[in-house]
Design an enzyme around this catalytic site. Sequence first.
Site, PDB file in Angstrom:
ATOM      1  N   ARG A   1      -7.597  11.066  -5.921  1.00 37.76           N
ATOM      2  CA  ARG A   1      -8.834  10.388  -5.493  1.00 37.76           C
ATOM      3  C   ARG A   1      -9.983  11.355  -5.210  1.00 37.76           C
ATOM      4  O   ARG A   1     -11.146  10.966  -5.222  1.00 37.76           O
ATOM      5  CB  ARG A   1      -8.537   9.513  -4.285  1.00 37.76           C
ATOM      6  CG  ARG A   1      -7.901   8.182  -4.633  1.00 37.76           C
ATOM      7  CD  ARG A   1      -8.914   7.167  -5.179  1.00 37.76           C
ATOM      8  NE  ARG A   1      -9.696   6.612  -4.081  1.00 37.76           N
ATOM      9  CZ  ARG A   1     -10.954   6.916  -3.819  1.00 37.76           C
ATOM     10  NH1 ARG A   1     -11.599   7.763  -4.580  1.00 37.76           N
ATOM     11  NH2 ARG A   1     -11.578   6.383  -2.798  1.00 37.76           N
TER      12      ARG A   1
ATOM     13  N   ASP B   1      -6.334  -3.252  -7.370  1.00 37.76           N
ATOM     14  CA  ASP B   1      -6.846  -3.852  -6.141  1.00 37.76           C
ATOM     15  C   ASP B   1      -7.082  -5.330  -6.426  1.00 37.76           C
ATOM     16  O   ASP B   1      -7.192  -5.723  -7.595  1.00 37.76           O
ATOM     17  CB  ASP B   1      -8.145  -3.163  -5.699  1.00 37.76           C
ATOM     18  CG  ASP B   1      -8.512  -3.540  -4.269  1.00 37.76           C
ATOM     19  OD1 ASP B   1      -8.002  -2.915  -3.331  1.00 37.76           O
ATOM     20  OD2 ASP B   1      -9.291  -4.504  -4.086  1.00 37.76           O
TER      21      ASP B   1
ATOM     22  N   ARG C   1       0.821  -1.221   0.000  1.00 39.91           N
ATOM     23  CA  ARG C   1       0.000   0.000   0.000  1.00 39.91           C
ATOM     24  C   ARG C   1       0.849   1.262   0.000  1.00 39.91           C
ATOM     25  O   ARG C   1       0.459   2.275   0.591  1.00 39.91           O
ATOM     26  CB  ARG C   1      -0.943   0.037   1.209  1.00 39.91           C
ATOM     27  CG  ARG C   1      -1.996  -1.037   1.209  1.00 39.91           C
ATOM     28  CD  ARG C   1      -3.141  -0.631   0.290  1.00 39.91           C
ATOM     29  NE  ARG C   1      -4.121  -1.698   0.200  1.00 39.91           N
ATOM     30  CZ  ARG C   1      -5.268  -1.705   0.882  1.00 39.91           C
ATOM     31  NH1 ARG C   1      -5.579  -0.711   1.650  1.00 39.91           N
ATOM     32  NH2 ARG C   1      -6.093  -2.712   0.741  1.00 39.91           N
TER      33      ARG C   1
ATOM     34  N   TYR D   1     -14.307 -12.538   0.168  1.00 39.19           N
ATOM     35  CA  TYR D   1     -15.146 -11.413  -0.267  1.00 39.19           C
ATOM     36  C   TYR D   1     -16.356 -11.909  -1.054  1.00 39.19           C
ATOM     37  O   TYR D   1     -17.463 -11.392  -0.917  1.00 39.19           O
ATOM     38  CB  TYR D   1     -14.332 -10.413  -1.098  1.00 39.19           C
ATOM     39  CG  TYR D   1     -13.408  -9.588  -0.233  1.00 39.19           C
ATOM     40  CD1 TYR D   1     -13.898  -8.507   0.496  1.00 39.19           C
ATOM     41  CD2 TYR D   1     -12.067  -9.907  -0.100  1.00 39.19           C
ATOM     42  CE1 TYR D   1     -13.075  -7.760   1.311  1.00 39.19           C
ATOM     43  CE2 TYR D   1     -11.224  -9.169   0.719  1.00 39.19           C
ATOM     44  CZ  TYR D   1     -11.739  -8.097   1.426  1.00 39.19           C
ATOM     45  OH  TYR D   1     -10.928  -7.369   2.252  1.00 39.19           O
TER      46      TYR D   1
ATOM     47  N   ARG E   1      -3.546   6.483   0.645  1.00 44.83           N
ATOM     48  CA  ARG E   1      -4.111   7.705   1.233  1.00 44.83           C
ATOM     49  C   ARG E   1      -3.182   8.499   2.132  1.00 44.83           C
ATOM     50  O   ARG E   1      -3.445   9.659   2.412  1.00 44.83           O
ATOM     51  CB  ARG E   1      -5.389   7.353   2.005  1.00 44.83           C
ATOM     52  CG  ARG E   1      -6.559   7.083   1.098  1.00 44.83           C
ATOM     53  CD  ARG E   1      -7.634   6.315   1.810  1.00 44.83           C
ATOM     54  NE  ARG E   1      -7.150   4.996   2.156  1.00 44.83           N
ATOM     55  CZ  ARG E   1      -7.880   4.061   2.768  1.00 44.83           C
ATOM     56  NH1 ARG E   1      -9.116   4.321   3.125  1.00 44.83           N
ATOM     57  NH2 ARG E   1      -7.363   2.886   3.022  1.00 44.83           N
TER      58      ARG E   1
HETATM   59  O1  CP3 Z   1       0.078  -1.819  -2.440  1.00 42.50           O
HETATM   60  C1  CP3 Z   1      -0.177  -0.927  -3.284  1.00 42.50           C
HETATM   61  O2  CP3 Z   1       0.255   0.242  -3.199  1.00 42.50           O
HETATM   62  C2  CP3 Z   1      -0.959  -1.305  -4.525  1.00 42.50           C
HETATM   63  C3  CP3 Z   1      -2.361  -1.106  -4.424  1.00 42.50           C
HETATM   64  C4  CP3 Z   1      -3.247  -2.057  -3.629  1.00 42.50           C
HETATM   65  C5  CP3 Z   1      -4.509  -1.655  -3.174  1.00 42.50           C
HETATM   66  N1  CP3 Z   1      -5.148  -2.733  -2.665  1.00 42.50           N
HETATM   67  C6  CP3 Z   1      -5.052  -0.294  -3.287  1.00 42.50           C
HETATM   68  C7  CP3 Z   1      -6.179   0.103  -2.425  1.00 42.50           C
HETATM   69  C8  CP3 Z   1      -3.090  -3.388  -3.304  1.00 42.50           C
HETATM   70  C9  CP3 Z   1      -1.891  -4.300  -3.494  1.00 42.50           C
HETATM   71  C10 CP3 Z   1      -4.301  -3.801  -2.711  1.00 42.50           C
HETATM   72  C11 CP3 Z   1      -4.559  -5.186  -2.288  1.00 42.50           C
HETATM   73  C12 CP3 Z   1      -5.749  -5.473  -1.475  1.00 42.50           C
HETATM   74  N2  CP3 Z   1      -7.006  -4.951  -1.594  1.00 42.50           N
HETATM   75  C13 CP3 Z   1      -5.785  -6.453  -0.472  1.00 42.50           C
HETATM   76  C14 CP3 Z   1      -4.648  -7.328  -0.102  1.00 42.50           C
HETATM   77  C15 CP3 Z   1      -3.659  -6.580   0.718  1.00 42.50           C
HETATM   78  C16 CP3 Z   1      -4.136  -6.196   2.067  1.00 42.50           C
HETATM   79  O3  CP3 Z   1      -4.136  -5.008   2.364  1.00 42.50           O
HETATM   80  O4  CP3 Z   1      -4.499  -7.107   2.819  1.00 42.50           O
HETATM   81  C17 CP3 Z   1      -7.082  -6.475   0.065  1.00 42.50           C
HETATM   82  C18 CP3 Z   1      -7.594  -7.353   1.181  1.00 42.50           C
HETATM   83  C19 CP3 Z   1      -7.851  -5.529  -0.668  1.00 42.50           C
HETATM   84  C20 CP3 Z   1      -9.291  -5.238  -0.518  1.00 42.50           C
HETATM   85  C21 CP3 Z   1      -9.525  -3.834  -0.165  1.00 42.50           C
HETATM   86  N3  CP3 Z   1      -9.359  -2.766  -1.016  1.00 42.50           N
HETATM   87  C22 CP3 Z   1      -9.998  -3.330   1.063  1.00 42.50           C
HETATM   88  C23 CP3 Z   1     -10.316  -4.163   2.288  1.00 42.50           C
HETATM   89  C24 CP3 Z   1     -10.110  -1.949   0.924  1.00 42.50           C
HETATM   90  C25 CP3 Z   1     -10.691  -0.979   1.906  1.00 42.50           C
HETATM   91  C26 CP3 Z   1      -9.856  -0.837   3.098  1.00 42.50           C
HETATM   92  C27 CP3 Z   1      -9.032   0.385   2.976  1.00 42.50           C
HETATM   93  O5  CP3 Z   1      -7.818   0.297   3.178  1.00 42.50           O
HETATM   94  O6  CP3 Z   1      -9.641   1.421   2.699  1.00 42.50           O
HETATM   95  C28 CP3 Z   1      -9.667  -1.606  -0.371  1.00 42.50           C
HETATM   96  C29 CP3 Z   1      -9.542  -0.261  -0.959  1.00 42.50           C
HETATM   97  C30 CP3 Z   1      -8.172   0.152  -1.396  1.00 42.50           C
HETATM   98  N4  CP3 Z   1      -7.334  -0.599  -2.166  1.00 42.50           N
HETATM   99  C31 CP3 Z   1      -7.539   1.396  -1.144  1.00 42.50           C
HETATM  100  C32 CP3 Z   1      -6.304   1.378  -1.787  1.00 42.50           C
HETATM  101  C33 CP3 Z   1      -5.282   2.468  -1.846  1.00 42.50           C
HETATM  102  C34 CP3 Z   1      -8.172   2.559  -0.410  1.00 42.50           C
HETATM  103  C35 CP3 Z   1      -9.114   3.154  -1.365  1.00 42.50           C
HETATM  104  C36 CP3 Z   1      -9.249   4.650  -1.259  1.00 42.50           C
HETATM  105  O7  CP3 Z   1      -8.458   5.381  -1.884  1.00 42.50           O
HETATM  106  O8  CP3 Z   1     -10.196   5.095  -0.598  1.00 42.50           O
END
Ligand code: CP3
Length: 354
Positions: A48, A84, A35, A161, A39
């Site tokens: 965003r 994602d 990540r 999911y 944010r």
């Molecule tokens: O790592 C990186 O920089 C690459 C981008 C990336 C995102 N999601 C962007 C994202 C990666 C590799 C993921 C993987 C992901 N997504 C996982 C596996 C890794 C982990 O964190 O366990 C999972 C379980 C998800 C599912 C997911 N996507 C969730 C649970 C959420 C909401 C929770 C949160 O952090 O807000 C997301 C949204 C998400 N994916 C965001 C980002 C940057 C936040 C979205 C936003 O900008 O509001």
Amino acid sequence: MGHIEPADSTTEPTAAFLRACMRLPSPRLPIWLMRQAGRYMPEYRAVRKKHSMLDVIGSAELASEITLQPIRVFGFDAAIIFADILPPLIGMGFDLEFVKGVGPRIHNAISQARDVDMLAVPPATETMPATLEAIELVTAELGANVPLIGFAGAPFTLASYAIEGGGSKTYTRIKAFMYNEPAAWERLMTKLVTVQGDYLLAQAEAGAAALQVFDSWVGLALNADDYKRYVQPYDEKLFAMLSRAGVPTIHFSTGTGGYLADVAAAGGDVIGVDWRVPLDVAWEAIGHDRAIQGNLDPALLLAPWREIEPRVKDILDRAGGRSGHIFNLGHGVFPNTPVDTVRRLVDFIHEAGE
Ligand code: CP3
């Protein structure tokens, strides 16, 4: 006959991150953070503000711009494509929404065995063209020293999911489904392996230099016996497919400290570990014939530097200077992480690893 071929230096990568994936010695300890594009960065929030999550992922230009932001600002040793794990589910027939302040929601989650038979298994070139194009754009932009990581969700985490409809604390729906409907479970996991394997291979084809599989929730839900019975065979199939990609693979999970050897047995050149197990203990369980990625608690980045530094040094001590360590967090960066702390961490690792 009889003479020894010199080592073929043309096949050895120079990038510290790829060298560590292959357990080759390197003058630099590589660091990237899960990540890292997110944010906590004002540049990310600015994009965003104007575009939804799915719009960003659906735009090769926006996704490549966001992927490059943390590389420019911090100098990480690897980039990870901005995407994602969940959007590939849309092509299978799921109705996915990222709900502000709530997280991802699937509005038509699986509730019975026959729902699995409705799921499509389309190729990634049809369903994820923007992400594949973003990979091409980013690799054209990055030099050889900053490899790009492609990624996908592991079958269990995606199934969680697909069945729970969102995040979960207890995983009761997915576990009830797994125990009650073993034949449908097998069909679901097989479809997920097919879709994710194809997607990951397409990412390598587009230019990704390594592939990470995220099994974020398996260890929070399952013990070793259930992992081996209900999940490991599918992870094995997925990693067997990925061997065709010809790039290193990273197998990341959390909460699997009690059965890291079983996770490692399923595949992955690099095993990504969370912070709940000390790095040396984890590496011992995985075996020193594999590389390891981790494992600072992401919450520590909310602490003052005087608390962080000894914890980072402890991880480096436990790695023992062995080749094959990629510094990372044990899970993703929190949105309220100070940018200055991330900068300090990257600089500290680069100085310490020299
Ligand atoms: O790592 C990186 O920089 C690459 C981008 C990336 C995102 N999601 C962007 C994202 C990666 C590799 C993921 C993987 C992901 N997504 C996982 C596996 C890794 C982990 O964190 O366990 C999972 C379980 C998800 C599912 C997911 N996507 C969730 C649970 C959420 C909401 C929770 C949160 O952090 O807000 C997301 C949204 C998400 N994916 C965001 C980002 C940057 C936040 C979205 C936003 O900008 O509001």
